[in-house]
Design a protein around this motif. Structure first.
Motif, PDB file in Angstrom:
ATOM      1  N   ARG A 129      -8.198 -27.645  88.292  1.00 22.28           N
ATOM      2  CA  ARG A 129      -8.356 -27.655  86.828  1.00 22.28           C
ATOM      3  C   ARG A 129      -7.039 -28.015  86.127  1.00 22.28           C
ATOM      4  O   ARG A 129      -7.046 -28.585  85.031  1.00 22.28           O
ATOM      5  CB  ARG A 129      -8.835 -26.281  86.365  1.00 22.28           C
ATOM      6  CG  ARG A 129      -9.352 -26.256  84.927  1.00 22.28           C
ATOM      7  CD  ARG A 129      -9.859 -24.878  84.561  1.00 22.28           C
ATOM      8  NE  ARG A 129     -10.995 -24.478  85.383  1.00 22.28           N
ATOM      9  CZ  ARG A 129     -10.984 -23.487  86.268  1.00 22.28           C
ATOM     10  NH1 ARG A 129      -9.873 -22.804  86.477  1.00 22.28           N
ATOM     11  NH2 ARG A 129     -12.056 -23.188  86.953  1.00 22.28           N
ATOM     12  N   ASP A 130      -5.919 -27.696  86.758  1.00 20.55           N
ATOM     13  CA  ASP A 130      -4.612 -27.942  86.144  1.00 20.55           C
ATOM     14  C   ASP A 130      -4.034 -29.316  86.482  1.00 20.55           C
ATOM     15  O   ASP A 130      -2.947 -29.657  86.020  1.00 20.55           O
ATOM     16  CB  ASP A 130      -3.619 -26.865  86.595  1.00 20.55           C
ATOM     17  CG  ASP A 130      -3.975 -25.489  86.029  1.00 20.55           C
ATOM     18  OD1 ASP A 130      -4.671 -25.442  85.004  1.00 20.55           O
ATOM     19  OD2 ASP A 130      -3.558 -24.486  86.639  1.00 20.55           O
ATOM     20  N   GLN A 131      -4.748 -30.103  87.299  1.00 22.71           N
ATOM     21  CA  GLN A 131      -4.216 -31.398  87.730  1.00 22.71           C
ATOM     22  C   GLN A 131      -4.594 -32.501  86.757  1.00 22.71           C
ATOM     23  O   GLN A 131      -5.759 -32.640  86.384  1.00 22.71           O
ATOM     24  CB  GLN A 131      -4.733 -31.733  89.133  1.00 22.71           C
ATOM     25  CG  GLN A 131      -4.340 -30.736  90.194  1.00 22.71           C
ATOM     26  CD  GLN A 131      -2.841 -30.537  90.279  1.00 22.71           C
ATOM     27  OE1 GLN A 131      -2.093 -31.485  90.533  1.00 22.71           O
ATOM     28  NE2 GLN A 131      -2.398 -29.300  90.064  1.00 22.71           N
ATOM     29  N   LYS A 132      -3.604 -33.290  86.361  1.00 23.54           N
ATOM     30  CA  LYS A 132      -3.855 -34.420  85.466  1.00 23.54           C
ATOM     31  C   LYS A 132      -4.400 -35.621  86.221  1.00 23.54           C
ATOM     32  O   LYS A 132      -5.118 -36.447  85.656  1.00 23.54           O
ATOM     33  CB  LYS A 132      -2.570 -34.797  84.734  1.00 23.54           C
ATOM     34  CG  LYS A 132      -2.076 -33.718  83.785  1.00 23.54           C
ATOM     35  CD  LYS A 132      -0.801 -34.152  83.076  1.00 23.54           C
ATOM     36  CE  LYS A 132      -0.317 -33.055  82.114  1.00 23.54           C
ATOM     37  NZ  LYS A 132       0.942 -33.442  81.431  1.00 23.54           N
ATOM     38  N   ASP A 133      -4.041 -35.740  87.495  1.00 25.53           N
ATOM     39  CA  ASP A 133      -4.482 -36.879  88.305  1.00 25.53           C
ATOM     40  C   ASP A 133      -5.058 -36.364  89.620  1.00 25.53           C
ATOM     41  O   ASP A 133      -4.312 -35.911  90.495  1.00 25.53           O
ATOM     42  CB  ASP A 133      -3.310 -37.835  88.570  1.00 25.53           C
ATOM     43  CG  ASP A 133      -3.735 -39.083  89.343  1.00 25.53           C
ATOM     44  OD1 ASP A 133      -4.948 -39.233  89.605  1.00 25.53           O
ATOM     45  OD2 ASP A 133      -2.847 -39.897  89.673  1.00 25.53           O
ATOM     46  N   ARG A 172     -19.178 -27.778  91.844  1.00 21.78           N
ATOM     47  CA  ARG A 172     -18.447 -28.788  91.081  1.00 21.78           C
ATOM     48  C   ARG A 172     -17.545 -29.607  92.000  1.00 21.78           C
ATOM     49  O   ARG A 172     -17.363 -30.812  91.802  1.00 21.78           O
ATOM     50  CB  ARG A 172     -17.615 -28.095  90.002  1.00 21.78           C
ATOM     51  CG  ARG A 172     -16.569 -28.997  89.332  1.00 21.78           C
ATOM     52  CD  ARG A 172     -15.762 -28.210  88.298  1.00 21.78           C
ATOM     53  NE  ARG A 172     -14.656 -29.009  87.794  1.00 21.78           N
ATOM     54  CZ  ARG A 172     -13.425 -28.968  88.287  1.00 21.78           C
ATOM     55  NH1 ARG A 172     -13.150 -28.171  89.309  1.00 21.78           N
ATOM     56  NH2 ARG A 172     -12.468 -29.724  87.762  1.00 21.78           N
ATOM     57  N   ILE A 173     -16.992 -28.966  93.022  1.00 23.57           N
ATOM     58  CA  ILE A 173     -16.065 -29.670  93.906  1.00 23.57           C
ATOM     59  C   ILE A 173     -16.802 -30.736  94.714  1.00 23.57           C
ATOM     60  O   ILE A 173     -16.251 -31.813  94.987  1.00 23.57           O
ATOM     61  CB  ILE A 173     -15.331 -28.666  94.820  1.00 23.57           C
ATOM     62  CG1 ILE A 173     -14.478 -27.728  93.956  1.00 23.57           C
ATOM     63  CG2 ILE A 173     -14.436 -29.391  95.821  1.00 23.57           C
ATOM     64  CD1 ILE A 173     -13.767 -26.637  94.716  1.00 23.57           C
ATOM     65  N   PHE A 174     -18.050 -30.465  95.091  1.00 20.54           N
ATOM     66  CA  PHE A 174     -18.830 -31.493  95.782  1.00 20.54           C
ATOM     67  C   PHE A 174     -19.006 -32.710  94.876  1.00 20.54           C
ATOM     68  O   PHE A 174     -18.916 -33.857  95.334  1.00 20.54           O
ATOM     69  CB  PHE A 174     -20.203 -30.951  96.186  1.00 20.54           C
ATOM     70  CG  PHE A 174     -21.024 -31.910  97.005  1.00 20.54           C
ATOM     71  CD1 PHE A 174     -20.952 -31.901  98.388  1.00 20.54           C
ATOM     72  CD2 PHE A 174     -21.859 -32.837  96.396  1.00 20.54           C
ATOM     73  CE1 PHE A 174     -21.706 -32.789  99.154  1.00 20.54           C
ATOM     74  CE2 PHE A 174     -22.611 -33.726  97.149  1.00 20.54           C
ATOM     75  CZ  PHE A 174     -22.536 -33.707  98.527  1.00 20.54           C
ATOM     76  N   ASP A 175     -19.238 -32.476  93.598  1.00 20.90           N
ATOM     77  CA  ASP A 175     -19.378 -33.589  92.662  1.00 20.90           C
ATOM     78  C   ASP A 175     -18.075 -34.388  92.548  1.00 20.90           C
ATOM     79  O   ASP A 175     -18.100 -35.616  92.420  1.00 20.90           O
ATOM     80  CB  ASP A 175     -19.808 -33.072  91.286  1.00 20.90           C
ATOM     81  CG  ASP A 175     -21.200 -32.451  91.308  1.00 20.90           C
ATOM     82  OD1 ASP A 175     -21.988 -32.803  92.210  1.00 20.90           O
ATOM     83  OD2 ASP A 175     -21.498 -31.607  90.440  1.00 20.90           O
ATOM     84  N   LEU A 176     -16.943 -33.691  92.613  1.00 27.04           N
ATOM     85  CA  LEU A 176     -15.650 -34.381  92.608  1.00 27.04           C
ATOM     86  C   LEU A 176     -15.487 -35.217  93.885  1.00 27.04           C
ATOM     87  O   LEU A 176     -14.924 -36.317  93.845  1.00 27.04           O
ATOM     88  CB  LEU A 176     -14.513 -33.370  92.503  1.00 27.04           C
ATOM     89  CG  LEU A 176     -14.327 -32.659  91.159  1.00 27.04           C
ATOM     90  CD1 LEU A 176     -13.222 -31.611  91.268  1.00 27.04           C
ATOM     91  CD2 LEU A 176     -14.003 -33.666  90.063  1.00 27.04           C
ATOM     92  N   LEU A 177     -15.960 -34.667  94.999  1.00 28.22           N
ATOM     93  CA  LEU A 177     -15.916 -35.417  96.256  1.00 28.22           C
ATOM     94  C   LEU A 177     -16.682 -36.730  96.118  1.00 28.22           C
ATOM     95  O   LEU A 177     -16.186 -37.796  96.500  1.00 28.22           O
ATOM     96  CB  LEU A 177     -16.515 -34.571  97.375  1.00 28.22           C
ATOM     97  CG  LEU A 177     -16.540 -35.223  98.763  1.00 28.22           C
ATOM     98  CD1 LEU A 177     -15.259 -34.879  99.522  1.00 28.22           C
ATOM     99  CD2 LEU A 177     -17.742 -34.767  99.574  1.00 28.22           C
ATOM    100  N   MET A 178     -17.895 -36.645  95.580  1.00 29.26           N
ATOM    101  CA  MET A 178     -18.713 -37.838  95.442  1.00 29.26           C
ATOM    102  C   MET A 178     -18.109 -38.826  94.442  1.00 29.26           C
ATOM    103  O   MET A 178     -18.153 -40.046  94.648  1.00 29.26           O
ATOM    104  CB  MET A 178     -20.129 -37.451  95.007  1.00 29.26           C
ATOM    105  CG  MET A 178     -20.870 -36.554  95.981  1.00 29.26           C
ATOM    106  SD  MET A 178     -20.888 -37.214  97.661  1.00 29.26           S
ATOM    107  CE  MET A 178     -21.663 -38.805  97.386  1.00 29.26           C
TER     108      MET A 178
END
Length: 395
Positions: free
Chosen positions: A181-185, A205-211
């Motif tokens: 959540r704190d990462q800009k990139d 939510r992390i799975f969605d970030l993976l995809m």
């Protein structure tokens, strides 16, 4: 009958992401290459030190290593290696790690140091317990937690801490989500690796970030690693759906997988609906799901056929003649697909049928076990003869 029409050769097809009844995937490089891989990936090497004449070794290879539950633990956490202790392939290994009994199971780090050792054959539960004990010795999780609580938010600590929590089966989502959540990139290599190691469930939510970052992750770590991550996450969500008898979780797993591989999603749906129905209370629903899975999802695969039999045999519906008949047929087809003739599976099926008062069928399969038994199986021979006598006495 339905299963007799299925080709028993079909189970030889090449398994891809579509196969969810997959056990341990073994590394096929040299021992030196395995050490390099372990050091690079920060994983332990699981070594099955065996011989071709070792009975418990053979039973583990046939009945334990192929189990999906075992594969989920070992493929996620270890580089898995089988070494024949009487072949040249194990010479360099034996110089450092002598073996006096078979099988001996090792967990070794990238520096070629044994972290954990266990001697003797294992069943599914005891093998997974041994793996978890090895994992517990790998990371100093208390020290990592202290650094995190002290305010260290470096990508190196985040990755190491999250991976340690995942390995131990402890909750890692708060740590992972707080960091991400704190990462800009999120597309830096470090952050992509954190996303990948933190993806343990499809309903997150992390799975969605993976995809969302699939292309970058495939470029960074390879297609095989990406597929394995998706498979583990989907399997975990499916397992939770069964644990909580929650059809919506299964639907989520199917939907997420179908977006990557429609054929795999279809397979998961058939398998999951069958297993979920086994935990329900409606016999008609179970029969329908069982027939559907056998017709469209099993594809003659010996492991899946055996799984169908085991699920049905342990269900509350096994008292139904229709369910029992289908379970018997699945077990017999699985035994027929074994390279050694399946005499052990026929023996266990015969014993089960005796417990169900199906004496004629029990006698048929017990005699098949005896006829198919290879030489040098004196203990099994006595057990089969004893079972045949018991069946005949029960008539």
């Amino acid at each position: 009958m339905l299963l007799r029409k299925l080709s028993l050769l079909a189970f030889l097809f090449t398994l891809s992401l579509s196969s969810f009844a997959q056990g341990i995937e073994f590394f096929h490089g040299t021992w030196e290459e395995a050490l390099v891989k372990a050091e690079t990936e920060g994983k332990l090497i699981f070594v099955d030190a065996y011989t071709t004449w070792c009975g418990p070794c053979k039973r583990m290879s046939a009945n334990v290593f192929p189990v999906a539950e075992v594969g989920d633990v070992f493929n996620a956490n270890f580089i898995n290696v089988k070494l024949d202790m009487e072949k040249a392939e194990s010479v360099s290994f034996r110089k450092v790690h002598p073996v006096r009994a078979y099988p001996t199971l090792f967990w070794i780090n990238g520096k070629d140091e044994a972290v954990h050792t266990s001697v003797g054959g294992k069943q599914v539960n005891t093998l997974i317990a041994a793996a978890k004990e090895a994992i517990s010795k790998q990371d100093d999780i208390e020290a990592l937690a202290a650094e995190w609580e002290a305010g260290d938010r470096s990508s190196k600590l985040a990755f190491t801490y999250i991976r340690a929590l995942v390995r131990r089966g402890e909750s890692h989502l708060k740590v992972a989500n707080d960091y991400l959540r704190d990462q800009k990139d999120l597309t830096t290599p470090d952050n992509l690796n954190i996303i990948q190691v933190a993806t343990t469930n499809a309903d997150s939510r992390i799975f969605d970030l993976l995809m969302k970052n699939k292309a970058a992750l495939v470029a960074l770590n390879g297609q095989d690693e990406f597929d394995a991550t998706v498979k583990r996450a989907v399997n975990a969500t499916k397992a939770r759906s069964l644990e909580f008898k929650d059809a919506s979780l299964l639907e989520t797993a199917v939907k997420k997988l179908s977006a990557v591989d429609p054929a795999a999603g279809k397979q998961l749906k058939l398998e999951g609906e069958f297993e979920l129905a086994a935990k329900g209370t409606d016999e008609k629903d179970f029969l329908k799901a069982m027939k559907n899975y056998l017709k469209k999802g099993v594809n003659g695969d010996a492991v899946r056929l055996q799984d169908v039999y085991q699920v049905a045999a342990n269900s509350k519906f096994i008292g139904s003649d229709k369910v029992l008949d289908m379970a018997i047929e699945a077990a017999a087809a699985s035994a027929a697909a074994e390279q050694d003739g399946g005499f052990e599976k026929y023996y266990r099926l015969a014993a089960f049928l005796l417990s169900q008062d199906r004496t004629e069928q029990a006698l048929t399969y017990a005699r098949m076990a005896k006829d198919l038994m290879p030489e040098g199986k004196a203990n099994y021979g006595r057990a089969v003869d004893s079972l045949i006598q018991k069946i005949q006495n029960s008539k």
